[in-house]
Enzyme design. Sequence first.
Site, PDB file in Angstrom:
ATOM      1  N   ARG A  69       0.846  -1.195   0.000  1.00 45.72           N
ATOM      2  CA  ARG A  69       0.000   0.000   0.000  1.00 45.72           C
ATOM      3  C   ARG A  69       0.878   1.241   0.000  1.00 45.72           C
ATOM      4  NH1 ARG A  69      -1.742   0.695   4.350  1.00 45.72           N
ATOM      5  NH2 ARG A  69      -1.199  -1.150   5.544  1.00 45.72           N
ATOM      6  N   TYR A 198      -1.239  -3.579  -7.038  1.00 52.08           N
ATOM      7  CA  TYR A 198      -1.071  -4.282  -5.756  1.00 52.08           C
ATOM      8  C   TYR A 198      -2.408  -4.348  -5.003  1.00 52.08           C
ATOM      9  CZ  TYR A 198      -0.304  -5.280  -0.931  1.00 52.08           C
ATOM     10  OH  TYR A 198      -0.442  -5.833   0.316  1.00 52.08           O
ATOM     11  N   LYS A 207      -9.593  -2.345   1.680  1.00 51.78           N
ATOM     12  CA  LYS A 207      -9.224  -1.199   2.525  1.00 51.78           C
ATOM     13  C   LYS A 207     -10.014   0.047   2.127  1.00 51.78           C
ATOM     14  CE  LYS A 207      -6.153  -3.620   4.610  1.00 51.78           C
ATOM     15  NZ  LYS A 207      -6.395  -4.052   5.998  1.00 51.78           N
ATOM     16  N   HIS A 227     -10.625  -2.233  11.620  1.00 50.98           N
ATOM     17  CA  HIS A 227      -9.536  -3.088  11.129  1.00 50.98           C
ATOM     18  C   HIS A 227      -9.325  -4.214  12.149  1.00 50.98           C
ATOM     19  CE1 HIS A 227      -5.087  -3.145   9.525  1.00 50.98           C
ATOM     20  NE2 HIS A 227      -5.832  -4.029   8.910  1.00 50.98           N
ATOM     21  N   SER A 249      -1.276  -3.660  10.383  1.00 48.91           N
ATOM     22  CA  SER A 249      -1.021  -4.591   9.285  1.00 48.91           C
ATOM     23  C   SER A 249       0.203  -5.461   9.579  1.00 48.91           C
ATOM     24  CB  SER A 249      -0.766  -3.806   8.000  1.00 48.91           C
ATOM     25  OG  SER A 249      -1.853  -2.940   7.782  1.00 48.91           O
ATOM     26  N   CYS A 251       0.772  -7.783  11.740  1.00 47.17           N
ATOM     27  CA  CYS A 251       1.110  -8.024  13.155  1.00 47.17           C
ATOM     28  C   CYS A 251       0.442  -9.292  13.677  1.00 47.17           C
ATOM     29  CB  CYS A 251       0.694  -6.842  14.025  1.00 47.17           C
ATOM     30  SG  CYS A 251       1.794  -5.438  13.865  1.00 47.17           S
ATOM     31  N   ASP A 278      -9.438  -9.637   9.123  1.00 50.79           N
ATOM     32  CA  ASP A 278      -8.909  -8.300   8.824  1.00 50.79           C
ATOM     33  C   ASP A 278      -9.896  -7.167   9.083  1.00 50.79           C
ATOM     34  OD1 ASP A 278      -6.728  -6.721   7.873  1.00 50.79           O
ATOM     35  OD2 ASP A 278      -7.755  -6.448   5.960  1.00 50.79           O
ATOM     36  N   ARG A 372       1.703 -12.251  -0.852  1.00 51.13           N
ATOM     37  CA  ARG A 372       0.369 -12.553  -0.311  1.00 51.13           C
ATOM     38  C   ARG A 372      -0.232 -13.811  -0.903  1.00 51.13           C
ATOM     39  NH1 ARG A 372      -1.915  -8.589   3.405  1.00 51.13           N
ATOM     40  NH2 ARG A 372      -0.303  -6.998   3.540  1.00 51.13           N
TER      41      ARG A 372
HETATM   42  C1  OXD Z   1      -3.111  -4.596   5.404  1.00 47.89           C
HETATM   43  C2  OXD Z   1      -3.755  -5.789   4.811  1.00 47.89           C
HETATM   44  O1  OXD Z   1      -2.209  -4.024   4.766  1.00 47.89           O
HETATM   45  O2  OXD Z   1      -4.627  -6.356   5.489  1.00 47.89           O
HETATM   46  O3  OXD Z   1      -3.499  -4.207   6.513  1.00 47.89           O
HETATM   47  O4  OXD Z   1      -3.447  -6.161   3.677  1.00 47.89           O
HETATM   48 MN    MN Z   2      -5.182  -5.272   7.253  1.00 51.21          MN
END
Ligand code: OXD
Ligand code: MN
Length: 589
Positions: A69, A198, A207, A227, A249, A251, A278, A372
């Site tokens: 991102r 991406y 998002k 989130h 993100s 984590c 998420d 991913r």
């Molecule tokens: C993020 C995702 O970047 O979930 O938070 O992809």
């Molecule tokens: Mn996320």
Amino acid sequence: MTKNQNVLSWVDEMIKLCKPDKVVWLDGSEEQLQALRDEACSTGEMIKLNEEKLPGCYLHRTAVNDVARVEHRTFICTRKKEDAGPINNWEDPVVMYDRLTKMYDGVMKGRTMYVIPYCMGPIGSKLSKVGVELTDSIYVVLNMDIMTRMGKCALEQLGDESNDFVRGLHSKADVDEEKRYIVHFPEDNAIWSINSGYGGNVLLGKKCFALRIASYQGKNEGWMAEHMLILGVETPSGETKYIAAAFPSACGKTNLAMLIPPEVYKKQGYKVWTVGDDIAWMRIGTDGRLWAINPEAGFFGVAPGTNDKSNPNALATTKRGTIFTNVAHNLDDNTVWWEGLDKNPPENAIDWKGNPWNGKTSSEKGANPNSRFTAPAKNCPCISDKFNDPLGVPISAIVFGGRRAKTAPLVYQSRSWQHGVFVGSIMASETTAAATGAVGVVRRDPMAMRPFCGYHMGDYFGHWLEMGKKLGDKAPKIFNVNWFRTDDEGHFIWPGFGDNMRVLMWILDRCEGKVDAVETAIGYEPKAEDINIEGLSDITVDTVKGLLDVDKALWQEEAAGIEDFYKQFGDRLPAELKAELETLKANLK
Ligand code: OXD
Ligand code: MN
């Protein structure tokens, strides 16, 4: 496919702007999707993987400059600058529309425009919302198919009259990073994304809609878009309690959402069920409690580090119908590999940049750190039976957390909802590869929403406080956790992964008033002996005491940092949070 004039006239307008050679409406049928998969393979956009080992799976590589991102190129364009707040990038919508209209003009000449109607949330749920994404990328179509309920069903959910849908326009254009824009117009229900391929920048349901636009809608309509993962803990008696948890993100939300209980709980019959990994949309139900749905239909998870120990459920989820992005391609058996998958990297492989790669000898990484998997939720062995429930699930506890080497203890509970909003607002974490920029720098990330809040963060805190007033004594209890404390050599002290359930159990016991707590300067903490460490060889009650330690000097520095962070919100910072900060400072004296 629809008689909805609002949809039809907007699509027409965008066709006139982008001038594609061809327009294809996605109906969600398997035949149409398979034809697109085949087409993407014929052009090299995707690679079909080993049908025996990874049925229905594909590999895609993005441009090397386009792997995460881009927060510095993400905009919230509200008519008044102050409505976007100090944390978001802002531009006047008139200026931004003008700039982008020039960039979209004719951008799809020689290309096909795909029209993707999609529904965020279970079909038939009052909590769900519809979007339409226009894109020139087959990769986007195929990812949206996994991540959302896509096709005719979404247009049926919208109906023939409604104008309540999010208008998303995406073009890869030239994937030029200097001209990359991820732009939200919350007041127009619109998202325009250009020059990226991406996921986080182009799967506009995720998002862009489900967090940035939805958080703005939630404030106006009295609900919350967060989130957060959602998981259920089923007790041996068959009762399930649900937890929603916000972490920045990369984590470990996916790992926590799919955790496998440690033996001590498994043998008693405890189970963990995944509702989402998420995003959570939460509304007050007719019973006054907070109910949550996962608006997504798949997982867009970070691949590196995913293995049969860290997250066997995620790994199992990726074994069919999955799109891998920017991982290494094992040429020997036409499968995929990433750092941390196993100790046996392929020697005959292609790395994420598309170069020949020998995992045994190369010092380069085979997979991008933010590579991913896009995998259907229905594949997940621990998917909750409430995943498609239009009502969602009732939330007992809200958990905040970040990556902090020292300051934050293993777990603490807020004294009230208001204090809990303060605890969420002061979240901080070391940055990860999910966004471009330096990794490992501590930054404030309130409620893990810093990159995703579609309006003024001060008003967002105010909205949280309002929700608490409406929920009253039915409000979930609020906690903070930190799995990432390190010792003097920099090693993680807490084992993490499945063992995090030990902390979740204390949290649920607190929600049910089954266990006492100790009051500290920052909130309620467990007595060390109340964290179940049975079966953990390296952890003693004293280790837990250390993990729960609140270092007043560090917290005084923290309080100064919070004060500084709060300044930018000016008079839009709710007085309640200022008061909580003063209480914290007084407690630390
Ligand atoms: C993020 C995702 O970047 O979930 O938070 O992809
Ligand atoms: Mn996320």
